[in-house]
Design an enzyme around this catalytic site. Structure first.
Site, PDB file in Angstrom:
ATOM      1  N   SER A 159      -7.774  -5.705   4.801  1.00  0.00           N
ATOM      2  CA  SER A 159      -8.363  -5.388   3.494  1.00  0.00           C
ATOM      3  C   SER A 159      -8.684  -6.633   2.662  1.00  0.00           C
ATOM      4  O   SER A 159      -8.335  -6.690   1.473  1.00  0.00           O
ATOM      5  CB  SER A 159      -7.457  -4.441   2.712  1.00  0.00           C
ATOM      6  OG  SER A 159      -7.326  -3.229   3.393  1.00  0.00           O
ATOM      7  N   HIS A 167       2.245   2.867  -9.045  1.00  0.00           N
ATOM      8  CA  HIS A 167       2.149   1.413  -9.214  1.00  0.00           C
ATOM      9  C   HIS A 167       3.385   0.883  -9.951  1.00  0.00           C
ATOM     10  O   HIS A 167       3.892  -0.190  -9.640  1.00  0.00           O
ATOM     11  CB  HIS A 167       0.882   1.049  -9.990  1.00  0.00           C
ATOM     12  CG  HIS A 167      -0.388   1.352  -9.231  1.00  0.00           C
ATOM     13  ND1 HIS A 167      -0.539   1.082  -7.891  1.00  0.00           N
ATOM     14  CD2 HIS A 167      -1.567   1.905  -9.633  1.00  0.00           C
ATOM     15  CE1 HIS A 167      -1.752   1.453  -7.487  1.00  0.00           C
ATOM     16  NE2 HIS A 167      -2.387   1.960  -8.524  1.00  0.00           N
ATOM     17  N   ARG A 181      -0.047   7.591  -2.881  1.00  0.00           N
ATOM     18  CA  ARG A 181       0.511   8.738  -2.139  1.00  0.00           C
ATOM     19  C   ARG A 181       1.950   9.006  -2.566  1.00  0.00           C
ATOM     20  O   ARG A 181       2.386  10.148  -2.654  1.00  0.00           O
ATOM     21  CB  ARG A 181       0.430   8.469  -0.625  1.00  0.00           C
ATOM     22  CG  ARG A 181      -0.963   8.753  -0.072  1.00  0.00           C
ATOM     23  CD  ARG A 181      -1.159   8.125   1.261  1.00  0.00           C
ATOM     24  NE  ARG A 181      -1.377   6.686   1.133  1.00  0.00           N
ATOM     25  CZ  ARG A 181      -1.229   5.826   2.127  1.00  0.00           C
ATOM     26  NH1 ARG A 181      -0.845   6.236   3.314  1.00  0.00           N
ATOM     27  NH2 ARG A 181      -1.466   4.547   1.933  1.00  0.00           N
ATOM     28  N   TRP A 182       2.679   7.947  -2.861  1.00  0.00           N
ATOM     29  CA  TRP A 182       4.062   8.108  -3.351  1.00  0.00           C
ATOM     30  C   TRP A 182       4.060   8.946  -4.628  1.00  0.00           C
ATOM     31  O   TRP A 182       4.877   9.854  -4.794  1.00  0.00           O
ATOM     32  CB  TRP A 182       4.668   6.726  -3.610  1.00  0.00           C
ATOM     33  CG  TRP A 182       6.106   6.718  -4.022  1.00  0.00           C
ATOM     34  CD1 TRP A 182       7.197   6.587  -3.211  1.00  0.00           C
ATOM     35  CD2 TRP A 182       6.615   6.828  -5.361  1.00  0.00           C
ATOM     36  NE1 TRP A 182       8.355   6.615  -3.958  1.00  0.00           N
ATOM     37  CE2 TRP A 182       8.022   6.765  -5.281  1.00  0.00           C
ATOM     38  CE3 TRP A 182       6.019   6.982  -6.623  1.00  0.00           C
ATOM     39  CZ2 TRP A 182       8.843   6.837  -6.403  1.00  0.00           C
ATOM     40  CZ3 TRP A 182       6.839   7.066  -7.734  1.00  0.00           C
ATOM     41  CH2 TRP A 182       8.241   6.998  -7.621  1.00  0.00           C
ATOM     42  N   GLU A 219       1.830 -13.253  12.222  1.00  0.00           N
ATOM     43  CA  GLU A 219       2.253 -12.042  12.924  1.00  0.00           C
ATOM     44  C   GLU A 219       2.041 -10.874  11.965  1.00  0.00           C
ATOM     45  O   GLU A 219       2.263 -11.010  10.752  1.00  0.00           O
ATOM     46  CB  GLU A 219       3.745 -12.141  13.296  1.00  0.00           C
ATOM     47  CG  GLU A 219       4.074 -13.300  14.217  1.00  0.00           C
ATOM     48  CD  GLU A 219       3.475 -13.149  15.614  1.00  0.00           C
ATOM     49  OE1 GLU A 219       3.306 -12.005  16.068  1.00  0.00           O
ATOM     50  OE2 GLU A 219       3.176 -14.177  16.241  1.00  0.00           O
ATOM     51  N   TRP A 230     -11.362  -2.900  -8.877  1.00  0.00           N
ATOM     52  CA  TRP A 230     -11.998  -2.610 -10.168  1.00  0.00           C
ATOM     53  C   TRP A 230     -12.843  -1.339 -10.099  1.00  0.00           C
ATOM     54  O   TRP A 230     -13.178  -0.756 -11.126  1.00  0.00           O
ATOM     55  CB  TRP A 230     -12.894  -3.777 -10.611  1.00  0.00           C
ATOM     56  CG  TRP A 230     -12.136  -5.051 -10.846  1.00  0.00           C
ATOM     57  CD1 TRP A 230     -11.984  -6.067  -9.955  1.00  0.00           C
ATOM     58  CD2 TRP A 230     -11.422  -5.442 -12.027  1.00  0.00           C
ATOM     59  NE1 TRP A 230     -11.219  -7.071 -10.512  1.00  0.00           N
ATOM     60  CE2 TRP A 230     -10.863  -6.725 -11.779  1.00  0.00           C
ATOM     61  CE3 TRP A 230     -11.200  -4.860 -13.277  1.00  0.00           C
ATOM     62  CZ2 TRP A 230     -10.109  -7.414 -12.722  1.00  0.00           C
ATOM     63  CZ3 TRP A 230     -10.449  -5.551 -14.221  1.00  0.00           C
ATOM     64  CH2 TRP A 230      -9.907  -6.799 -13.938  1.00  0.00           C
ATOM     65  N   ARG A 250      -4.926  -2.583   8.623  1.00  0.00           N
ATOM     66  CA  ARG A 250      -6.044  -3.508   8.382  1.00  0.00           C
ATOM     67  C   ARG A 250      -5.642  -4.548   7.340  1.00  0.00           C
ATOM     68  O   ARG A 250      -4.631  -4.392   6.655  1.00  0.00           O
ATOM     69  CB  ARG A 250      -7.302  -2.742   7.950  1.00  0.00           C
ATOM     70  CG  ARG A 250      -7.093  -1.819   6.791  1.00  0.00           C
ATOM     71  CD  ARG A 250      -8.403  -1.144   6.340  1.00  0.00           C
ATOM     72  NE  ARG A 250      -8.105  -0.177   5.291  1.00  0.00           N
ATOM     73  CZ  ARG A 250      -8.038   1.123   5.464  1.00  0.00           C
ATOM     74  NH1 ARG A 250      -8.260   1.659   6.652  1.00  0.00           N
ATOM     75  NH2 ARG A 250      -7.751   1.921   4.459  1.00  0.00           N
ATOM     76  N   LEU A 257      12.805 -18.898  -4.891  1.00  0.00           N
ATOM     77  CA  LEU A 257      11.674 -18.284  -4.187  1.00  0.00           C
ATOM     78  C   LEU A 257      10.355 -18.547  -4.928  1.00  0.00           C
ATOM     79  O   LEU A 257      10.291 -18.424  -6.158  1.00  0.00           O
ATOM     80  CB  LEU A 257      11.907 -16.768  -4.080  1.00  0.00           C
ATOM     81  CG  LEU A 257      10.801 -15.969  -3.398  1.00  0.00           C
ATOM     82  CD1 LEU A 257      10.725 -16.305  -1.908  1.00  0.00           C
ATOM     83  CD2 LEU A 257      11.029 -14.464  -3.579  1.00  0.00           C
ATOM     84  N   ASP A 316       0.822  -1.209   0.000  1.00  0.00           N
ATOM     85  CA  ASP A 316       0.000   0.000   0.000  1.00  0.00           C
ATOM     86  C   ASP A 316       0.861   1.267   0.000  1.00  0.00           C
ATOM     87  O   ASP A 316       1.973   1.266   0.535  1.00  0.00           O
ATOM     88  CB  ASP A 316      -0.899  -0.016   1.247  1.00  0.00           C
ATOM     89  CG  ASP A 316      -2.054   0.959   1.129  1.00  0.00           C
ATOM     90  OD1 ASP A 316      -2.336   1.439   0.008  1.00  0.00           O
ATOM     91  OD2 ASP A 316      -2.684   1.262   2.160  1.00  0.00           O
ATOM     92  N   GLY A 317       0.307   2.322  -0.600  1.00  0.00           N
ATOM     93  CA  GLY A 317       0.971   3.619  -0.562  1.00  0.00           C
ATOM     94  C   GLY A 317       1.507   4.088  -1.908  1.00  0.00           C
ATOM     95  O   GLY A 317       2.135   5.146  -1.997  1.00  0.00           O
ATOM     96  N   GLU A 326     -11.885  -5.523  -5.135  1.00  0.00           N
ATOM     97  CA  GLU A 326     -12.476  -4.183  -4.934  1.00  0.00           C
ATOM     98  C   GLU A 326     -11.791  -3.119  -5.812  1.00  0.00           C
ATOM     99  O   GLU A 326     -12.370  -2.065  -6.082  1.00  0.00           O
ATOM    100  CB  GLU A 326     -12.364  -3.749  -3.468  1.00  0.00           C
ATOM    101  CG  GLU A 326     -13.261  -4.526  -2.501  1.00  0.00           C
ATOM    102  CD  GLU A 326     -12.807  -5.955  -2.239  1.00  0.00           C
ATOM    103  OE1 GLU A 326     -11.580  -6.215  -2.296  1.00  0.00           O
ATOM    104  OE2 GLU A 326     -13.668  -6.824  -2.003  1.00  0.00           O
TER     105      GLU A 326
HETATM  106  C1  FPP Z   1      -2.295   0.046  -3.182  1.00  0.00           C
HETATM  107  O1  FPP Z   1      -1.774   1.354  -3.265  1.00  0.00           O
HETATM  108  C2  FPP Z   1      -1.730  -0.763  -4.232  1.00  0.00           C
HETATM  109  C3  FPP Z   1      -2.439  -1.352  -5.219  1.00  0.00           C
HETATM  110  C4  FPP Z   1      -3.906  -1.209  -5.345  1.00  0.00           C
HETATM  111  C5  FPP Z   1      -1.789  -2.125  -6.273  1.00  0.00           C
HETATM  112  C6  FPP Z   1      -0.426  -2.684  -5.946  1.00  0.00           C
HETATM  113  C7  FPP Z   1       0.243  -3.045  -7.200  1.00  0.00           C
HETATM  114  C8  FPP Z   1       1.574  -2.984  -7.424  1.00  0.00           C
HETATM  115  C9  FPP Z   1       2.595  -2.629  -6.420  1.00  0.00           C
HETATM  116  C10 FPP Z   1       2.049  -3.328  -8.758  1.00  0.00           C
HETATM  117  C11 FPP Z   1       2.218  -4.800  -8.896  1.00  0.00           C
HETATM  118  C12 FPP Z   1       2.313  -5.062 -10.299  1.00  0.00           C
HETATM  119  C13 FPP Z   1       2.753  -6.203 -10.820  1.00  0.00           C
HETATM  120  C14 FPP Z   1       2.850  -6.280 -12.252  1.00  0.00           C
HETATM  121  C15 FPP Z   1       3.129  -7.353 -10.022  1.00  0.00           C
HETATM  122  P1  FPP Z   1      -2.765   2.589  -3.356  1.00  0.00           P
HETATM  123  O2  FPP Z   1      -2.885   2.951  -4.781  1.00  0.00           O
HETATM  124  O3  FPP Z   1      -4.041   2.262  -2.661  1.00  0.00           O
HETATM  125  O4  FPP Z   1      -1.946   3.673  -2.569  1.00  0.00           O
HETATM  126  P2  FPP Z   1      -2.565   4.898  -1.767  1.00  0.00           P
HETATM  127  O5  FPP Z   1      -3.247   4.314  -0.555  1.00  0.00           O
HETATM  128  O6  FPP Z   1      -1.371   5.711  -1.415  1.00  0.00           O
HETATM  129  O7  FPP Z   1      -3.511   5.614  -2.707  1.00  0.00           O
END
Ligand code: FPP
Length: 236
Positions: free
Chosen positions: A192, A33, A20-21, A203, A65, A190, A127, A16-17, A63
């Protein structure tokens, strides 16, 4: 890299994040992403070096989508690109790739890439990375219940003998062992709808660091924290 003795066998991550990044850099959401996907590659290598056997990451939830069409399409495009890269890398790479979630919702060419990646890496011994895409813990449990009901209806399962094992065998990731450690980046605390059944005794480690910035040092801090936990699985 570490003198830890208590290494989790399976780590799960809620990445997550990313949004915001990107916002902090005045970039579109999808740039976050993209940076997250790149970071996942770096972290996978670090996790493998630490001796962890399984890594499961939440890449697209059932969710997600409902997010703006542009963002969803961006995530799908990213999957196409990265899956192709993972396919190309599979000759020199020893990672095994699996998928959980309802894959049938994706367009046929993405499903094809997923199948190719699964098949090409099936016998790899490095892995084991599981990508959760169009995944929801509740949806997974509903699909498992549906399979059980179908098997009961066609006579292969006796309803009187349905137990935990019968359900577990029908979950997406079976027989991967359950996660020992859940890491959630980005400050929220959370689950989610991630791995609802499998996280029963995991943990939980929550970090404020946004996923694209969650580096090897942050991973190390999570593992140091995990090393100090005593796991009782409901016992004393
Ligand atoms: C949540 O961040 C992240 C997601 C909904 C998608 C996570 C996907 C990736 C890290 C890319 C993975 C891709 C591949 C090809 C494996 P958010 O957008 O909800 O962040 P925010 O809470 O800061 O808005």
């Amino acid at each position: 890299m570490s003198d830890l003795v208590n290494i989790p066998q399976h780590i799960a991550i809620v990445m997550d994040g990313n949004g915001r990044w990107a916002s902090k850099r005045l970039l579109p959401h999808n740039a976050g992403h993209r940076a997250g996907a790149q970071n996942l590659r770096t972290l996978s290598e670090a996790v493998e070096k630490l001796g962890v056997a399984h890594l499961t990451v939440y890449a697209l939830s059932t969710e997600n989508w409902s997010r703006p069409e542009k963002e969803v399409q961006g995530l799908i495009k990213l999957m196409h690109e990265y899956f192709q890269q993972y396919i190309d890398d599979s000759k020199k790479n020893n990672m095994r790739m699996s998928f959980i979630g309802d894959i049938s919702r994706f367009e046929p060419d993405l499903q094809q890439k997923i199948e190719t990646l699964r098949t090409l890496t099936r016998n790899k011994t490095g892995l084991h990375v599981t990508l959760a895409i169009n995944y929801g813990g509740r949806d997974e449990l509903v699909r498992a219940a549906r399979k059980l009901a179908q098997d009961a209806a066609n006579g292969t399962v006796d309803p009187a003998h349905i137990n935990e094992e019968a359900l577990v065998r029908r979950l997406d990731g079976f027989p991967t062992p359950y996660p020992d450690l859940l890491i959630r980046t980005g400050g929220e605390k959370r689950i989610s709808n991630f791995l609802l059944w499998q996280l029963a005794y995991a943990e939980m480690y929550f970090s404020d660091v946004l996923f694209p910035d969650f580096g090897v040092k942050d991973l190390q801090a999570a593992l140091d924290w995990y090393g100090g936990r005593s796991r009782r699985f409901g016992g004393r």
